[in-house]
Design an enzyme around this catalytic site. Structure first.
Site, short mmCIF file in Angstrom:
data_model
loop_
_atom_site.label_atom_id
_atom_site.label_comp_id
_atom_site.label_asym_id
_atom_site.label_seq_id
_atom_site.Cartn_x
_atom_site.Cartn_y
_atom_site.Cartn_z
N ASN A 236 0.95 -1.18 -0.30
CA ASN A 236 0.08 -0.19 0.31
C ASN A 236 1.14 0.92 -0.12
OD1 ASN A 236 -2.38 -1.33 0.03
ND2 ASN A 236 -2.13 -2.03 2.51
N LYS A 326 1.26 -3.29 -6.11
CA LYS A 326 -0.29 -3.46 -5.81
C LYS A 326 -1.71 -3.02 -6.64
CE LYS A 326 -3.28 -4.14 -1.81
NZ LYS A 326 -3.30 -3.91 -0.57
N GLU A 330 -8.13 -3.10 -2.87
CA GLU A 330 -8.42 -2.74 -1.41
C GLU A 330 -7.61 -0.77 -2.11
OE1 GLU A 330 -5.84 -5.24 1.01
OE2 GLU A 330 -7.91 -6.43 1.55
N ARG A 363 1.17 -8.04 -8.44
CA ARG A 363 0.89 -8.55 -7.45
C ARG A 363 -0.38 -9.39 -7.96
NH1 ARG A 363 -0.91 -7.34 -1.75
NH2 ARG A 363 0.34 -8.88 -1.04
N ASP A 402 -6.55 -14.85 1.51
CA ASP A 402 -5.79 -13.64 1.90
C ASP A 402 -5.02 -15.04 2.78
OD1 ASP A 402 -4.43 -12.04 2.54
OD2 ASP A 402 -6.79 -10.78 3.14
N GLU A 430 -0.38 -12.22 10.51
CA GLU A 430 -1.20 -11.47 10.76
C GLU A 430 -3.47 -12.08 11.40
OE1 GLU A 430 -2.05 -10.07 6.99
OE2 GLU A 430 -4.19 -9.02 7.44
O1 GCW Z 1 -5.24 -9.12 4.18
C1 GCW Z 1 -4.37 -8.57 3.35
C2 GCW Z 1 -4.52 -7.27 4.45
C3 GCW Z 1 -3.64 -6.35 4.24
C4 GCW Z 1 -2.77 -6.03 3.32
C5 GCW Z 1 -3.65 -6.81 2.30
C6 GCW Z 1 -2.49 -7.03 1.42
C7 GCW Z 1 -0.76 -5.40 2.38
O2 GCW Z 1 -5.17 -7.52 5.74
O3 GCW Z 1 -3.42 -5.17 5.57
O4 GCW Z 1 -2.56 -4.60 2.66
O5 GCW Z 1 -3.81 -8.11 2.60
O6 GCW Z 1 -1.64 -8.29 0.57
O7 GCW Z 1 -1.85 -6.33 0.65
#
Ligand code: GCW
Length: 708
Positions: A236, A326, A330, A363, A402, A430
């Site tokens: 991010n 990325k 998101e 990604r 994820d 995480e």
């Molecule tokens: O699952 C999510 C995480 C985000 C992360 C995202 C990703 C960096 O909760 O925090 O962002 O994956 O992999 O891009």
């Protein structure tokens, strides 16, 4: 050992380079965890005697920073192990010597057969062998490549440290994967997304004028496990990282890392070329750093912007690795904003990097329009197989959703034979209890790497996709989302250090077993006797399954609270577990979302049938009635409860076992692990009780337990 907040002006760092590895040696018998697995304690008298005969002197004709680092590390380590001075010899004459260097530097001193062996090594492969040549017995650590000499040196150190007998010594090793990367999700303000080991190691406010001793230590730890690429910042990505002032800071870090064979990469924000006020809404809080009103990858001005940016970066950092991106995920801007494809976006950036030898890592963690999110990465990327530029990697998370505790592997592995695919693992926990749990991820990753894609019949494992052997890819890459931070223990706990270690070891050799890695790490980390280390290993080897059982057994996933991904909140995650009175689980079969159709037929047929699906993935693929009878002779509900209970009792047992080790390992370390295990006991109960209570509302246990 605490790290004093030493701020060393940049111009003296080079001079301190040699001394620093000696400083590292002073952490001998350290139990605070700050020296990680490079704690050079004295060996047993027998081993000391054995090794000291073959390791009295070091001959290393090279003078590059990498070779000096290798030489000094070796000296520090051996002196710690055998408790006597090791001489750096200027002459190659003599016995009991370790000859350290590249093949070009040492071949005149080597017997012919050894030269042949070294010549056959690929990439940064190395050999390590004790030989009697012209009447003298010496040990050679040789590679064609300087970084290979460094890796060989750390391997030699590991042999000593893990109590391997000195003779016979005859080893060759080559990395299975070329780019062994750590991805940091570190933000420019010092916070770390999903980081539980402290704040960011990179002190952006102090750079480039001041550097921190930890940069070097970090690089040293990475090199010791073969990591050779580091992405400094969060995917991010704050676009400011590409501004000239930040690039100067990056160049300082790159210089530190280069001395340990590590290339530096950056996460790039796709909207970086835009003027701050023109940046699309979704990322207004950052703003671009350029002057354009678009980031459209087909716009010539955008292409030009990236080309100039690449040239600027390579002027400062000639061995810059490339970008990680990325996009369209998101809230991050990507080509889709301009109705362009991932292919167009990735290839445009790849073209900007190509003249400089840079790599573009794009990604596959994207969201599409499917009801079942698990389908998206495959649907988005599979159609472009064979069309990405040669310097592009598509970086794919191990699981399609994820980094869930346990997911089947993403079906892109085994489905893109003409694309360079990188596997992305998460070292930071995480979804695995952050810094609280003991969970050893070596078990999880070995499971993933060993999964069979059936792409070319049985035995076509994910590991073979990643190391290029399945499809003959020339370029290979693996990435781990780092778990480092500036806390004393670097990773939030001593057992989380094992995950950093295991990631590096598996990146080098994906076929290593979790068991072997755990054993190595324990011997290197804890000062304890062999029976104690075996007890610790048994705890580690059960810790991942325990976590999965007390949180998300039978293939359940995403029962965590939205924000912190730590505590259970199944009531907010209905779209993943789909529990109702009729049953539980997500139907991804051919009767449901047909996600199973993304796998090769052999596997599809297994996952399509609840009776054939491994129980560990059962509810990932199937929505089943609560009273379904399973192969364990229990109903689904009973099995769920059984596994939740089992997870809790396994954690209780880990805590009991650890208690028995009091007095066998350093007291402060024993106490800190004990307190984590006490927390984990409570944490496990919280998960089990919350989930069972919640699911029992639907399951009506009285009815379900009556069986079929
Ligand atoms: O699952 C999510 C995480 C985000 C992360 C995202 C990703 C960096 O909760 O925090 O962002 O994956 O992999 O891009």
């Amino acid at each position: 050992m605490r790290y004093p907040k030493l701020l060393i002006p940049i111009f003296v760092t080079a001079a301190l380079a040699i001394q620093a590895s000696v400083v590292a040696g002073e952490s001998k018998n350290d139990s605070s965890g700050s020296s990680l697995w490079l704690d050079y304690r004295a060996l047993t008298p027998d081993l000391q005697k054995e090794w000291s005969e073959s390791a009295q002197r070091i001959y290393c004709p090279g003078t590059s920073e990498i070779l000096l680092n290798a030489r000094n590390e070796l000296k520090t380590a051996i002196e710690g192990f055998v408790e006597s001075r090791v001489i750096i010899s200027k002459s190659s004459d003599g016995e009991g010597m370790i000859m350290l260097g590249t093949l070009a530097q040492l071949k005149e001193l080597m017997p012919k057969n050894l030269v042949d062996t070294a010549n056959a090594l690929k990439d940064v492969g190395y050999l390590m062998e004790s030989v009697i040549h012209e009447g003298k017995k010496n040990t050679f650590i040789v590679s064609k490549n300087e970084a290979g000499v460094l890796y060989g040196t750390f391997h030699f150190i590991r042999l000593m440290q893990t109590g391997t007998p000195a003779n016979p010594l005859r080893i060759t090793s080559e990395p299975a994967v070329q780019m062994r990367m750590l991805n940091h999700w570190d933000n420019l303000n010092g916070s770390i997304e999903r980081g539980y080991g402290g704040r960011s190691l990179w002190k952006w406010d102090e750079l480039p004028d001041q550097t921190d001793p930890r940069y070097r230590e970090y690089a040293r730890f990475c090199a010791s496990i073969g990591i050779n690429g580091v992405v400094l910042n969060n995917v991010n990505a704050d676009p400011r990282i590409l501004r000239p002032d930040y690039l100067e800071k990056v160049a300082v870090l790159a210089r530190e890392f280069r001395a340990w064979g590590i290339r530096t990469y950056l996460s790039a924000n796709f909207a970086a070329p835009m003027h701050p006020s023109d940046t699309p809404d979704r990322m207004k809080h950052w703003g671009g750093i350029g002057n354009l009103d678009t980031a459209d990858p087909l716009d010539p001005a955008v292409q030009e912007w990236w080309k100039k940016k690449a040239t600027e970066i390579y002027r400062l950092i000639p061995d810059f690795g490339g970008f990680l991106v990325k996009a369209d995920s998101e809230g991050m801007v990507g080509p889709r904003v301009y109705e362009r494809t991932h292919l167009e976006g990735a290839n445009m950036l790849a073209d900007a990097l190509a003249p400089h030898g840079g790599t573009l890592i794009w990604r596959a963690f994207v969201y599409g329009s499917s009801e079942d999110r698990a389908l998206d990465a495959y649907l988005e990327f599979k159609p472009y197989d064979g069309e990405f530029r040669d310097n592009v990697f598509i970086q794919v998370k191990n699981g399609p959703l994820d980094f869930q505790p346990r997911e089947p592997f993403t079906p892109l592995f085994g489905s893109m034979p003409q694309t360079h695919l990188a596997l992305e693992l998460q070292v930071a926990k995480e979804y695995l209890g952050h810094a609280t749990t003991l969970a050893f991820l070596g078990s999880k990753w070995s499971e993933i790497l060993g999964s069979d894609t059936y792409a070319k019949g049985s035995g076509s494992t994910v590991a073979k996709v990643i190391d290029g052997s399945l499809y003959g890819q020339k370029k290979t890459c693996i990435a781990g989302v780092a778990n480092t931070g500036d806390g004393d223990e670097w990773c939030g706990s001593v057992f989380n250090q094992a995950n950093w270690y295991a990631y590096g070891r598996l990146a080098w050799n994906p076929r290593l077993s979790a068991d072997e890695i755990a054993e190595e790490w324990i011997k290197m980390t804890f000062e304890c006797d062999l029976p104690t280390s075996m007890v610790i290993k048994s705890m580690m080897m059960g810790s991942y399954d325990a976590y999965v059982n007390y949180t998300m057994p039978l293939g359940l996933n995403f029962l965590v609270a939205m924000s912190d991904h730590y505590k259970p909140l199944p009531e907010s995650r209905k779209k993943y577990h789909k529990a109702d009175e009729g049953g539980i689980g997500f139907d991804r079969t051919s009767r449901g979302s047909n996600y199973v159709g993304q796998y090769h037929p052999e596997l599809r047929d297994i996952f399509d049938d609840p009776a054939k699906t491994p129980l560990n993935y059962l509810l990932w693929f199937h929505h089943l009635p609560w009273n379904t009878k399973l192969s364990t002779e229990r109903t689904l509900w009973e099995e769920l409860v059984f596994r939740y209970d089992r997870g809790v009792s396994d954690v209780d047992e880990m805590a009991e076992t650890w208690k028995t080790l009091e007095g066998k390992i350093a007291p402060d370390r024993h106490a800190s692990v004990m307190s984590k295990l006490i927390q984990e006991k409570q944490f496990a109960r919280m998960w089990r009780d919350k989930c069972i209570n919640y699911f029992s509302e639907f399951a009506k246990p009285e009815e379900a337990s009556s069986g079929d």
